[in-house]
Motif scaffolding. Structure first.
Motif, PDB file in Angstrom:
ATOM      1  N   UNK A 262       0.825  -1.199   0.000  1.00  0.00           N
ATOM      2  CA  UNK A 262       0.000   0.000   0.000  1.00  0.00           C
ATOM      3  C   UNK A 262       0.866   1.258   0.000  1.00  0.00           C
ATOM      4  N   UNK A 263       1.924   1.252   0.812  1.00  0.00           N
ATOM      5  CA  UNK A 263       2.831   2.400   0.859  1.00  0.00           C
ATOM      6  C   UNK A 263       3.537   2.584  -0.480  1.00  0.00           C
ATOM      7  N   UNK A 264       3.921   1.475  -1.115  1.00  0.00           N
ATOM      8  CA  UNK A 264       4.582   1.556  -2.423  1.00  0.00           C
ATOM      9  C   UNK A 264       3.631   2.129  -3.471  1.00  0.00           C
ATOM     10  N   UNK A 265       2.377   1.703  -3.447  1.00  0.00           N
ATOM     11  CA  UNK A 265       1.382   2.239  -4.386  1.00  0.00           C
ATOM     12  C   UNK A 265       1.176   3.729  -4.170  1.00  0.00           C
ATOM     13  N   UNK A 266       1.129   4.144  -2.905  1.00  0.00           N
ATOM     14  CA  UNK A 266       0.961   5.565  -2.599  1.00  0.00           C
ATOM     15  C   UNK A 266       2.168   6.367  -3.082  1.00  0.00           C
TER      16      UNK A 266
ATOM     17  N   UNK B  97       4.496  10.105  -7.058  1.00  0.00           N
ATOM     18  CA  UNK B  97       5.468  10.387  -8.117  1.00  0.00           C
ATOM     19  C   UNK B  97       4.770  10.757  -9.416  1.00  0.00           C
ATOM     20  N   UNK B  98       3.711  10.023  -9.753  1.00  0.00           N
ATOM     21  CA  UNK B  98       2.954  10.332 -10.966  1.00  0.00           C
ATOM     22  C   UNK B  98       2.352  11.728 -10.858  1.00  0.00           C
ATOM     23  N   UNK B  99       1.783  12.064  -9.685  1.00  0.00           N
ATOM     24  CA  UNK B  99       1.196  13.388  -9.494  1.00  0.00           C
ATOM     25  C   UNK B  99       2.228  14.499  -9.645  1.00  0.00           C
ATOM     26  N   UNK B 100       3.398  14.315  -9.081  1.00  0.00           N
ATOM     27  CA  UNK B 100       4.456  15.328  -9.211  1.00  0.00           C
ATOM     28  C   UNK B 100       4.879  15.481 -10.665  1.00  0.00           C
ATOM     29  N   UNK B 101       5.018  14.361 -11.361  1.00  0.00           N
ATOM     30  CA  UNK B 101       5.366  14.411 -12.772  1.00  0.00           C
ATOM     31  C   UNK B 101       4.305  15.102 -13.600  1.00  0.00           C
ATOM     32  N   UNK B 102       3.056  14.838 -13.276  1.00  0.00           N
ATOM     33  CA  UNK B 102       1.942  15.462 -13.997  1.00  0.00           C
ATOM     34  C   UNK B 102       1.960  16.969 -13.800  1.00  0.00           C
ATOM     35  N   UNK B 103       2.171  17.405 -12.584  1.00  0.00           N
ATOM     36  CA  UNK B 103       2.208  18.852 -12.309  1.00  0.00           C
ATOM     37  C   UNK B 103       3.294  19.527 -13.139  1.00  0.00           C
TER      38      UNK B 103
ATOM     39  N   UNK C 108       1.323  12.310 -22.776  1.00  0.00           N
ATOM     40  CA  UNK C 108       1.839  12.198 -21.417  1.00  0.00           C
ATOM     41  C   UNK C 108       0.764  12.444 -20.351  1.00  0.00           C
ATOM     42  N   UNK C 109       0.044  13.549 -20.484  1.00  0.00           N
ATOM     43  CA  UNK C 109      -0.908  13.901 -19.436  1.00  0.00           C
ATOM     44  C   UNK C 109      -2.158  13.024 -19.444  1.00  0.00           C
ATOM     45  N   UNK C 110      -2.760  12.831 -20.609  1.00  0.00           N
ATOM     46  CA  UNK C 110      -3.977  12.004 -20.656  1.00  0.00           C
ATOM     47  C   UNK C 110      -3.742  10.597 -20.099  1.00  0.00           C
ATOM     48  N   UNK C 111      -2.679   9.899 -20.529  1.00  0.00           N
ATOM     49  CA  UNK C 111      -2.446   8.566 -19.954  1.00  0.00           C
ATOM     50  C   UNK C 111      -2.195   8.596 -18.442  1.00  0.00           C
ATOM     51  N   UNK C 112      -1.520   9.646 -17.973  1.00  0.00           N
ATOM     52  CA  UNK C 112      -1.261   9.743 -16.532  1.00  0.00           C
ATOM     53  C   UNK C 112      -2.559   9.924 -15.760  1.00  0.00           C
ATOM     54  N   UNK C 113      -3.444  10.790 -16.255  1.00  0.00           N
ATOM     55  CA  UNK C 113      -4.724  11.000 -15.574  1.00  0.00           C
ATOM     56  C   UNK C 113      -5.577   9.739 -15.620  1.00  0.00           C
TER      57      UNK C 113
END
Length: 123
Positions: free
Chosen positions: A9-13, A18-24, A49-54
């Protein structure tokens, strides 16, 4: 057995953060490029990049916003057919699924603007 699940669970979080930071960061780059007139690269970042991340994050609202931004870029580039397709076939169904009434109304207004630009006044 709880410890492996907690670690997982911690690894998934961590992955999600990381994905959220990259998206920003990528969203800011796309915004800057768009403001500078580098529309092709801004469109590529949003599409590839953004659409697949979301989608990976399960963030439908951000997907809908990104689709709208892509349609805006296509409109600005003069690709009205492409902009209309994105709004009708991708953004509207997603907004309907989300129950986003206000955002759907805004998208419909943008569709009306595109149709006006295409001289499709009856539609």
């Amino acid at each position: 057995m709880a410890k492996p699940m907690a670690r997982e669970s911690a690894a998934l979080e961590n992955d999600r953060n990381e994905v959220l930071e990259g998206v920003k960061a990528r969203r800011q780059v796309a915004d800057d490029l768009q403001a500078q007139g580098a529309l092709d690269e801004a469109l590529r970042i949003r599409r590839e990049e953004l659409l697949p991340a979301f989608e990976k994050l399960g963030d439908g609202r951000s997907q809908a916003v990104t689709l709208g931004q892509m349609a805006d870029i296509l409109t600005r580039k003069g690709d009205l057919d492409g902009a209309l397709r994105i709004r009708r076939e991708e953004q509207l169904p997603l907004l309907d699924q989300l129950g986003a009434v206000h955002e759907r109304a805004v998208a419909m207004g943008k569709i009306a603007d595109i149709l006006t630009d295409m001289a499709e006044l009856n539609e």
